[in-house]
Design a protein around this motif. Structure first.
Motif, short mmCIF file in Angstrom:
data_model
loop_
_atom_site.label_atom_id
_atom_site.label_comp_id
_atom_site.label_asym_id
_atom_site.label_seq_id
_atom_site.Cartn_x
_atom_site.Cartn_y
_atom_site.Cartn_z
N THR A 1 -103.85 -149.48 -8.80
CA THR A 1 -102.98 -148.80 -7.85
C THR A 1 -101.93 -148.01 -8.62
O THR A 1 -102.00 -147.90 -9.85
N SER A 2 -100.97 -147.48 -7.90
CA SER A 2 -99.88 -146.72 -8.51
C SER A 2 -98.57 -147.15 -7.90
O SER A 2 -98.46 -147.31 -6.67
N PHE A 3 -97.54 -147.33 -8.74
CA PHE A 3 -96.22 -147.68 -8.27
C PHE A 3 -95.36 -146.42 -8.14
O PHE A 3 -94.27 -146.33 -8.70
N VAL A 4 -95.90 -145.47 -7.41
CA VAL A 4 -95.20 -144.23 -7.12
C VAL A 4 -94.49 -144.41 -5.78
O VAL A 4 -94.85 -145.29 -4.98
N HIS A 5 -93.48 -143.60 -5.51
CA HIS A 5 -92.75 -143.72 -4.25
C HIS A 5 -93.72 -143.44 -3.08
O HIS A 5 -94.47 -142.45 -3.12
N PRO A 6 -93.71 -144.27 -2.05
CA PRO A 6 -94.63 -144.09 -0.92
C PRO A 6 -94.55 -142.71 -0.27
O PRO A 6 -95.53 -142.24 0.31
N LYS A 7 -93.40 -142.06 -0.38
CA LYS A 7 -93.26 -140.72 0.19
C LYS A 7 -94.26 -139.75 -0.41
O LYS A 7 -94.78 -138.86 0.27
N TRP A 8 -94.57 -139.92 -1.70
CA TRP A 8 -95.44 -138.97 -2.38
C TRP A 8 -96.91 -139.33 -2.24
O TRP A 8 -97.75 -138.44 -2.14
N VAL A 9 -97.24 -140.61 -2.25
CA VAL A 9 -98.63 -141.03 -2.10
C VAL A 9 -98.67 -142.18 -1.08
O VAL A 9 -98.70 -143.35 -1.46
N ARG B 1 -109.45 -155.77 -16.95
CA ARG B 1 -108.20 -155.02 -17.14
C ARG B 1 -107.84 -154.35 -15.82
O ARG B 1 -108.69 -153.70 -15.20
N LEU B 2 -106.57 -154.44 -15.42
CA LEU B 2 -106.12 -153.88 -14.15
C LEU B 2 -104.91 -152.98 -14.38
O LEU B 2 -103.79 -153.30 -13.98
N PRO B 3 -105.09 -151.84 -15.03
CA PRO B 3 -103.96 -150.95 -15.27
C PRO B 3 -103.42 -150.36 -13.97
O PRO B 3 -104.14 -150.25 -12.97
N VAL B 4 -102.14 -150.01 -13.99
CA VAL B 4 -101.49 -149.38 -12.84
C VAL B 4 -100.71 -148.17 -13.33
O VAL B 4 -100.21 -148.13 -14.45
N LEU B 5 -100.61 -147.17 -12.46
CA LEU B 5 -99.87 -145.96 -12.81
C LEU B 5 -98.40 -146.16 -12.50
O LEU B 5 -98.04 -146.66 -11.43
N VAL B 6 -97.53 -145.78 -13.44
CA VAL B 6 -96.08 -145.86 -13.21
C VAL B 6 -95.47 -144.49 -13.51
O VAL B 6 -95.58 -143.99 -14.62
N PRO B 7 -94.83 -143.85 -12.53
CA PRO B 7 -94.32 -142.50 -12.74
C PRO B 7 -92.97 -142.44 -13.43
O PRO B 7 -92.58 -141.39 -13.94
N ASN B 8 -92.23 -143.57 -13.42
CA ASN B 8 -90.87 -143.57 -13.93
C ASN B 8 -90.43 -145.01 -14.19
O ASN B 8 -91.22 -145.95 -14.05
N GLU B 9 -89.14 -145.17 -14.58
CA GLU B 9 -88.65 -146.52 -14.90
C GLU B 9 -88.66 -147.44 -13.68
O GLU B 9 -88.93 -148.64 -13.81
N ARG B 10 -88.38 -146.90 -12.50
CA ARG B 10 -88.43 -147.72 -11.29
C ARG B 10 -89.85 -148.24 -11.04
O ARG B 10 -90.05 -149.41 -10.71
N GLY B 11 -90.83 -147.38 -11.24
CA GLY B 11 -92.21 -147.80 -11.08
C GLY B 11 -92.58 -148.88 -12.08
O GLY B 11 -93.30 -149.84 -11.75
N LEU B 12 -92.09 -148.75 -13.31
CA LEU B 12 -92.36 -149.77 -14.32
C LEU B 12 -91.74 -151.10 -13.93
O LEU B 12 -92.36 -152.16 -14.10
N GLU B 13 -90.52 -151.07 -13.40
CA GLU B 13 -89.87 -152.31 -12.98
C GLU B 13 -90.70 -153.01 -11.91
O GLU B 13 -90.85 -154.24 -11.91
N ARG B 14 -91.24 -152.25 -10.98
CA ARG B 14 -92.06 -152.84 -9.92
C ARG B 14 -93.33 -153.46 -10.51
O ARG B 14 -93.75 -154.55 -10.09
N ALA B 15 -93.92 -152.79 -11.48
CA ALA B 15 -95.14 -153.31 -12.11
C ALA B 15 -94.83 -154.58 -12.90
O ALA B 15 -95.59 -155.57 -12.85
N LEU B 16 -93.73 -154.58 -13.63
CA LEU B 16 -93.34 -155.76 -14.41
C LEU B 16 -93.09 -156.96 -13.49
O LEU B 16 -93.46 -158.09 -13.81
N ALA B 17 -92.47 -156.72 -12.36
CA ALA B 17 -92.15 -157.81 -11.44
C ALA B 17 -93.39 -158.52 -10.93
O ALA B 17 -93.34 -159.70 -10.56
N LEU B 18 -94.52 -157.81 -10.92
CA LEU B 18 -95.77 -158.39 -10.43
C LEU B 18 -96.67 -158.89 -11.55
O LEU B 18 -97.78 -159.35 -11.30
N GLY B 19 -96.20 -158.78 -12.80
CA GLY B 19 -96.98 -159.30 -13.91
C GLY B 19 -98.04 -158.38 -14.47
O GLY B 19 -98.92 -158.83 -15.20
N ALA B 20 -97.98 -157.09 -14.15
CA ALA B 20 -98.95 -156.15 -14.73
C ALA B 20 -98.78 -156.10 -16.24
O ALA B 20 -97.67 -156.20 -16.75
#
Length: 326
Positions: A72-80, A100-119
């Motif tokens: 998936t992608s941790f992009v803002h829902p407004k965009w996708v 392997r389950l990579p996720v797309l992160v567009p910015n630092e906020r997206g990375l924080e969301r991914a880290l919180a879920l253990g990606a």
């Protein structure tokens, strides 16, 4: 899959539904398919795909033998909007082992969301051209790279694997053909930033084999090793498999593909579907290249997803092996 020895021209007869294997010893013995159907393939769907269907799709892809499935992608829902359920989807994949389950992160906020879920594997998405960087990220190329720098550094601090996507590596709908040295410059910047792997995107599908070889050679000359390069081809002009073969001949062993040929690009209207994973697997198995993928299960999965989307799969192999109507 069928097998063959390493003798040049060796052939192995295939059971029904699989190609005859003719092994070329000049090609890599194994290719890792980076499956993007669940993220890149579904992101443009206008009707929301239920989270549970996405989770089952990913489980089915893994069951077919795919070892890398971009979730998936941790992009803002407004965009996708299609990927607005990332926080609900990712925990449903926790039972997948060895995938392997990579996720797309567009910015630092997206990375924080991914880290919180253990990606543990993330990707950033850069552009080789100014026009697409503006359309996709509302930034210049250099501004986008500056935005990704702290994302990559933070990810590396957490021992995450980082992939750098680079779009418009061969042509841009606004700028036309993209100079090879321009692509090399951005690739080098992503590697210097700390990306573990690059994915060279032919976002609008205009590449041809000679262009592919020229770019790969130039990257090697700039100190970018082939084993850190993946390729991501679109089939707009029917060149995706030919371009993939050119990359294999150069030694590339990571190829992006989308189950059923799903996907495109929301910011480039001339970008049609990704290379279908089934079409790629058919060719690789015919060349005696190991993928670990069960083609029958993969085709059944894409036919199943096509049913949920309400239209036939674009993949020629899926249509041939499941007898889907066009």
């Amino acid at each position: 899959m069928t097998t063959a020895d390493d003798t040049a021209g060796a052939t192995t007869a295939a059971p029904a539904g699989l190609p005859m294997t003719v092994r070329d010893p000049e090609l890599p013995p194994r290719v890792r398919i980076h499956e993007v159907g669940a993220r890149d393939g579904l992101q443009n769907e206008q009707s929301a795909v239920p989270t549970e269907i996405k989770a089952e799709f990913i489980h089915r892809l893994a069951d077919a033998g795919l070892t890398t499935v971009e979730a998936t992608s941790f992009v803002h829902p407004k965009w996708v909007p299609q990927l607005a359920d990332a926080e609900r989807l990712f925990p449903l994949l926790g039972d997948l082992r060895g995938v392997r389950l990579p996720v797309l992160v567009p910015n630092e906020r997206g990375l924080e969301r991914a880290l919180a879920l253990g990606a543990d594997r993330v990707a950033v998405f850069a552009s080789a051209t100014e026009s697409f960087a503006k359309a996709n990220l509302n930034r210049t190329v250099d501004e986008a790279l500056a935005m990704f720098d702290p994302v990559v550094n933070r990810a590396r601090e957490h021992r995450m694997h980082v992939r750098g996507y680079l779009s418009m590596c061969f042509g841009d709908p606004w700028e036309g053909p993209v100079p090879v040295d321009q692509v090399v410059h951005v690739c080098r910047a992503l590697l210097d930033m700390g990306c573990d792997e690059l994915s060279l995107g032919d976002t609008i599908g205009v590449a041809t084999p000679g262009h592919v070889r020229a770019l790969l050679t130039a990257l090697n000359e700039a100190g970018v090793p082939t084993d850190r390069i993946g390729v991501h081809f679109h089939d707009t002009y029917g060149q995706a498999l030919a371009n993939t073969l050119a990359a294999l001949q150069h030694g590339v062993t990571t190829v992006d593909a989308s189950a059923g040929g799903l996907g495109g690009c929301p910011y480039a209207k001339s970008a049609t579907g990704n290379l279908a994973t089934e079409d790629l697997v058919w060719m690789l198995h015919g060349l005696g290249i190991d993928t670990g993928v069960d083609l029958g299960r993969l085709c059944a999965t894409s036919a199943w997803m096509a049913g949920h989307l309400g239209r036939p799969s674009p993949s020629r192999t899926v249509r041939a092996l499941t007898h889907q109507e066009q």
